[in-house]
Enzyme design. Structure first.
Site: not given
Length: 322
Positions: A106, A163, A185, A242, A244
């Protein structure tokens, strides 16, 4: 014929509009990029490489309208760099690549990496066009990996799926009059950042969480969305975020929340991290997606003065890019 008073008003308005998208300081060096070979450099990376290292004065890199398919890295020693698109809109100057977490991880999948402090970008698009598999997660592909102090973005677009935008822990940044889109996210990380008058768009028809903050517990400020607009592809499907990490901090303040927001449950858990233990709140939001219930903690009026853009960004040096 325009009389002098009207002309003066028009002139002032034009000057104000120019200042809104101008680099944050006068450039000591200007470098030019055009994919067609009509400028000093054909790639954005070549211009970044040519910028002076550890500079205390600004380097302006102008980029002719077009699509630049490349990975761009602004290392820590390339300081005070501005990337400025020369198109009439940010959609006309695009930096794009298609790496993904499946092959790069990522954090290493970004199209643009910024580590150099005092970075700025204006009037351009940064995109990762790796195609997310329909209906799935785990297809992370970052457009912008920001790990720089005192970064400023004006009139930019950040495009991706899961992302899209990593706001890493070294980051203190400000974005205004811009657009960020994604699916899951798509604004995430442990840095401190203010989004102002920016549209945040959930583009997946099944919705998803906008933010995944990993703010360190010892850090007071994480992500502030101030007078922004949240939109989405469908109704009652989008979550505000949310955690992480357990202490993630996110505030949506005086923003317009459209009907895309899942009004009954706009915050959700992530793995073992409970949203109820994170630092999530709203304050005086409006629109059909706004509201209050047991799942929608509101910032008390008594704390509002301590959660302004200036408070988030000031740090120890009093930085104020607004």
């Amino acid at each position: 014929m325009v009389n002098s008073a009207v002309a003066s008003t028009i002139s002032a308005a034009l000057v104000g509009a120019a200042l809104a998208t101008a680099p944050p300081a006068v450039a000591a060096t200007t470098l030019t990029v055009a994919a067609d070979g009509s400028a000093q450099y054909r790639t954005v990376q070549a211009a970044v490489n040519a910028a002076p290292a550890n500079s205390s004065t600004r380097t302006l890199i102008t980029i002719k309208a077009g699509t630049y398919r490349e990975v761009v890295r602004v290392p820590a020693d390339k300081t005070a760099i501005t990337l400025q698109g020369l198109g009439s809109t940010p959609a006309q100057t695009v930096i794009v690549f298609n790496n993904s977490a499946s092959t790069h991880g990522t954090f290493n999948s970004a199209s643009v990496f910024v580590d150099g402090r005092d970075f700025a970008a204006t009037n351009l698009t940064i995109s990762n066009d790796y195609a997310e598999k329909p209906g799935s997660e785990g297809n992370q592909a970052v457009a912008l990996h920001l790990n720089a102090d005192r970064a400023v973005f004006r009139n930019v677009r950040l495009l991706g799926d899961q992302d899209t935008f990593l706001v890493n822990e070294n980051t203190r940044a400000y974005m205004a009059d811009s657009y960020v889109e994604g699916t899951v996210d798509f604004i995430f990380g442990g840095g401190t950042m203010v989004f102002e008058r920016t549209t945040v768009h959930e583009k997946r028809t099944t919705g998803g969480p906008i933010t995944a903050a990993s703010t360190p517990a010892a850090r007071k400020y994480g992500l502030l969305f101030y007078r922004c607009t949240v939109t989405g592809a469908t109704t009652d499907t989008t979550q505000l975020g949310r955690p992480w990490r357990p202490a993630g901090q996110v505030l949506f303040r005086e923003s317009t929340l459209t009907a895309t927001i899942r009004t009954s449950q706009p915050w959700i858990d992530m793995s073992e991290n409970s949203w109820k233990k994170a630092r999530f709140a709203e304050y005086r939001d409006t629109g059909p997606g706004a509201g209050t219930n047991a799942n929608r903690p509101q910032l008390p009026d008594s704390q509002a003065a301590d959660h302004t853009p200036q408070k988030y960004l000031a740090g120890s040096d009093g930085w104020n890019p607004r």
